[in-house]
Design an enzyme around this catalytic site. Structure first.
Site, PDB file in Angstrom:
ATOM      1  N   PHE A   1     -37.573 -10.080  14.060  1.00  0.00           N
ATOM      2  CA  PHE A   1     -37.242 -10.459  15.433  1.00  0.00           C
ATOM      3  C   PHE A   1     -38.042  -9.608  16.419  1.00  0.00           C
ATOM      4  O   PHE A   1     -38.268  -8.421  16.171  1.00  0.00           O
ATOM      5  CB  PHE A   1     -35.739 -10.283  15.670  1.00  0.00           C
ATOM      6  CG  PHE A   1     -35.263 -10.891  16.946  1.00  0.00           C
ATOM      7  CD1 PHE A   1     -35.129 -12.256  17.080  1.00  0.00           C
ATOM      8  CD2 PHE A   1     -34.956 -10.089  18.037  1.00  0.00           C
ATOM      9  CE1 PHE A   1     -34.691 -12.829  18.267  1.00  0.00           C
ATOM     10  CE2 PHE A   1     -34.521 -10.648  19.231  1.00  0.00           C
ATOM     11  CZ  PHE A   1     -34.389 -12.019  19.346  1.00  0.00           C
TER      12      PHE A   1
ATOM     13  N   ASP B   1     -31.028  -4.829  10.131  1.00  0.00           N
ATOM     14  CA  ASP B   1     -30.534  -5.611  11.260  1.00  0.00           C
ATOM     15  C   ASP B   1     -29.723  -6.772  10.685  1.00  0.00           C
ATOM     16  O   ASP B   1     -30.261  -7.638   9.982  1.00  0.00           O
ATOM     17  CB  ASP B   1     -31.705  -6.129  12.102  1.00  0.00           C
ATOM     18  CG  ASP B   1     -31.243  -6.867  13.358  1.00  0.00           C
ATOM     19  OD1 ASP B   1     -30.097  -7.347  13.391  1.00  0.00           O
ATOM     20  OD2 ASP B   1     -32.047  -6.977  14.296  1.00  0.00           O
TER      21      ASP B   1
ATOM     22  N   TYR C   1     -22.361 -11.491  19.515  1.00  0.00           N
ATOM     23  CA  TYR C   1     -22.176 -12.733  20.274  1.00  0.00           C
ATOM     24  C   TYR C   1     -22.531 -13.975  19.461  1.00  0.00           C
ATOM     25  O   TYR C   1     -22.426 -15.081  19.964  1.00  0.00           O
ATOM     26  CB  TYR C   1     -22.983 -12.712  21.572  1.00  0.00           C
ATOM     27  CG  TYR C   1     -24.400 -12.204  21.454  1.00  0.00           C
ATOM     28  CD1 TYR C   1     -25.412 -13.004  20.955  1.00  0.00           C
ATOM     29  CD2 TYR C   1     -24.715 -10.910  21.844  1.00  0.00           C
ATOM     30  CE1 TYR C   1     -26.711 -12.534  20.839  1.00  0.00           C
ATOM     31  CE2 TYR C   1     -26.012 -10.427  21.740  1.00  0.00           C
ATOM     32  CZ  TYR C   1     -27.009 -11.240  21.235  1.00  0.00           C
ATOM     33  OH  TYR C   1     -28.285 -10.772  21.121  1.00  0.00           O
ATOM     34  N   LYS C   2     -22.960 -13.809  18.221  1.00  0.00           N
ATOM     35  CA  LYS C   2     -23.245 -14.961  17.376  1.00  0.00           C
ATOM     36  C   LYS C   2     -21.980 -15.340  16.605  1.00  0.00           C
ATOM     37  O   LYS C   2     -21.091 -16.013  17.126  1.00  0.00           O
ATOM     38  CB  LYS C   2     -24.414 -14.646  16.444  1.00  0.00           C
ATOM     39  CG  LYS C   2     -25.703 -14.244  17.162  1.00  0.00           C
ATOM     40  CD  LYS C   2     -26.813 -13.969  16.172  1.00  0.00           C
ATOM     41  CE  LYS C   2     -28.029 -13.322  16.810  1.00  0.00           C
ATOM     42  NZ  LYS C   2     -28.680 -14.163  17.834  1.00  0.00           N
TER      43      LYS C   2
ATOM     44  N   ARG D   1     -33.965 -24.782  15.388  1.00  0.00           N
ATOM     45  CA  ARG D   1     -32.965 -24.098  14.566  1.00  0.00           C
ATOM     46  C   ARG D   1     -31.623 -24.800  14.729  1.00  0.00           C
ATOM     47  O   ARG D   1     -31.172 -25.061  15.843  1.00  0.00           O
ATOM     48  CB  ARG D   1     -32.811 -22.632  14.979  1.00  0.00           C
ATOM     49  CG  ARG D   1     -33.892 -21.726  14.515  1.00  0.00           C
ATOM     50  CD  ARG D   1     -33.496 -20.253  14.638  1.00  0.00           C
ATOM     51  NE  ARG D   1     -32.823 -19.956  15.899  1.00  0.00           N
ATOM     52  CZ  ARG D   1     -32.351 -18.745  16.206  1.00  0.00           C
ATOM     53  NH1 ARG D   1     -32.465 -17.747  15.346  1.00  0.00           N
ATOM     54  NH2 ARG D   1     -31.766 -18.534  17.366  1.00  0.00           N
TER      55      ARG D   1
END
Length: 407
Positions: A131, A208, A233-234, A382
């Site tokens: 990322f 991560d 927050y996912k 995605r």
């Protein structure tokens, strides 16, 4: 299978799904204006209970107790929630996780801490398709400290492998920074095997887990992981900008040196001393005042995950992504759409990426119709399938809409 038959199959799978009843706990699950929310891997839906919890917090605690709230539980919330995340989703014993800051800041802290624990070593290993934040922070630290970055190459539809990481390690490697679930492809790295290889080279590892926590079970203690970070927050549904968490193995806490010396990470915050002395244990990773509102929002989802259990969450995720792959192949395979995620369900997280040159221009129209995936360069959509809030029919509806627009 004809598309109508696939819709019938989706409805049948929903009827048989033992976790289907939890979907109605999420706000907006029956919103006809959003027939397919396929972006839970970027921002999870809120639980309806969370809206009530936040409103009550503002009225009763913030408004009712005011500054007294810090002595009545707020100051303990970062460690308490950290322990719950560790217990529910990370395979981590108490005292090793804390909630604070953003993922970027937490990553910076633990990478710097890992470097401090390996003095004299001059290299950081990271995969080139990680990322952007992870890569940017590593490159920034390397530039600041005069270190070298060694890159692990990985296919864009896969991720780092044990062999690839091992080939990048050297006697000068201080730390490797890797994602457990690749943000684009959803490839699951062999965390246990890669961690072992890194330790054999005398280095430390930072994982991560932003695309793992809450969707793919891990065992940080059992796999001998050194450090880990992740957002909330996912799949933890903490809301936009919710604070991140970090894990530091017990064996590293005694000598942990993190670079942002804030007052709440000191041994005696309210002593207002003239010199910084780090707190004992995981609290020394804290810097400034905890973002309490963001922590309040994630509590209901953590409780729900604890009730359901990560094993059942993972089983639903495997079924959802398998159904999605089959639906994409049937509805879009003839149009040149390519699955850019591992085809083995056990090797992917809770999203899949599909590639086609037309997808870059299609996203605005899809969003306008309430079909919400996200786009990742160079030409991938995605499809994030959050196990407790996404149904099979919703998954089919979204994929069918993409196929219709592509045609």
């Amino acid at each position: 299978m004809h598309s109508d038959s696939r819709l019938t199959l989706a409805r049948s799978l929903d009827a048989q799904d033992p976790l289907a009843r939890y979907r109605r706990l999420f706000q907006g699950h029956d919103d006809g204006g959003i027939p397919a929310y396929l972006d839970g891997n970027s921002l999870g839906r809120p639980l309806t209970a969370t809206a009530d919890r936040l409103a009550d917090f503002v009225r009763s605690q913030w408004g009712g107790r005011l500054i007294r709230g810090w002595d009545e539980g707020w100051l303990e919330l970062p460690a308490r929630l950290g322990d719950q995340i560790g217990r529910v989703a990370l395979g981590a014993a108490a005292g090793q996780c804390v909630v604070a800051d953003s993922t970027s800041v937490m990553l910076y802290k633990v990478v710097r801490a890992a470097l401090a624990a390996r003095p004299g070593r001059t290299e950081i290993v990271i995969d080139r398709d990680n990322f952007p934040t992870d890569r940017f922070i590593v490159e920034g630290i390397a530039a600041d400290r005069g270190l070298n970055v060694r890159w692990v190459e990985a296919e864009h539809d896969a991720g780092p492998t044990s062999a690839g990481v091992a080939a990048a390690l050297s006697p000068d490697t201080a730390v490797a920074v890797l994602s457990h679930v690749a943000y684009r492809s959803a490839h699951i790295a062999d965390m246990e095997g890669i961690t072992r290889a890194i330790h054999e080279a005398g280095a430390l590892v930072v994982w991560d887990l932003s695309h793992s926590v809450g969707s793919v079970p891990v065992e940080l203690d059992a796999w001998d992981v050194d450090f880990a970070v992740g957002c909330s927050y996912k799949y933890l549904n903490g809301g936009p900008g919710a604070p991140a968490w970090a894990y530091v193995a017990h064996r590293h806490l005694g000598d942990l040196q993190q670079p942002i010396h804030g007052w709440l990470g000191s041994a005696d915050p309210f002593g207002m001393g003239t010199a910084y002395e780090p707190a004992e244990g995981i609290r020394r990773l804290v810097s400034g005042t905890p973002p309490i509102l963001g922590m309040v929002a994630m509590q209901d989802m953590l409780d729900l995950l604890e009730e359901v259990g990560m094993t059942r969450v993972r089983e639903k995720s495997l079924q959802l992504t398998a159904f999605a792959v089959e639906s994409v192949e049937e509805l879009m395979g003839a149009h040149g759409v390519r699955i850019a995620s591992p085809l083995d369900p056990e090797q992917r997280g809770s999203h899949i990426t599909i590639d086609h040159p037309a997808f870059k221009t299609m996203l605005p129209e899809l969003w306008n119709d309430g079909v919400i995936p996200d786009f990742r360069n160079p030409d991938g959509l995605r499809l994030g399938l959050s196990p407790l809030s996404t149904s099979f029919e919703e998954t089919y509806t979204g994929i069918r809409a993409i196929a219709d627009l592509l045609r």
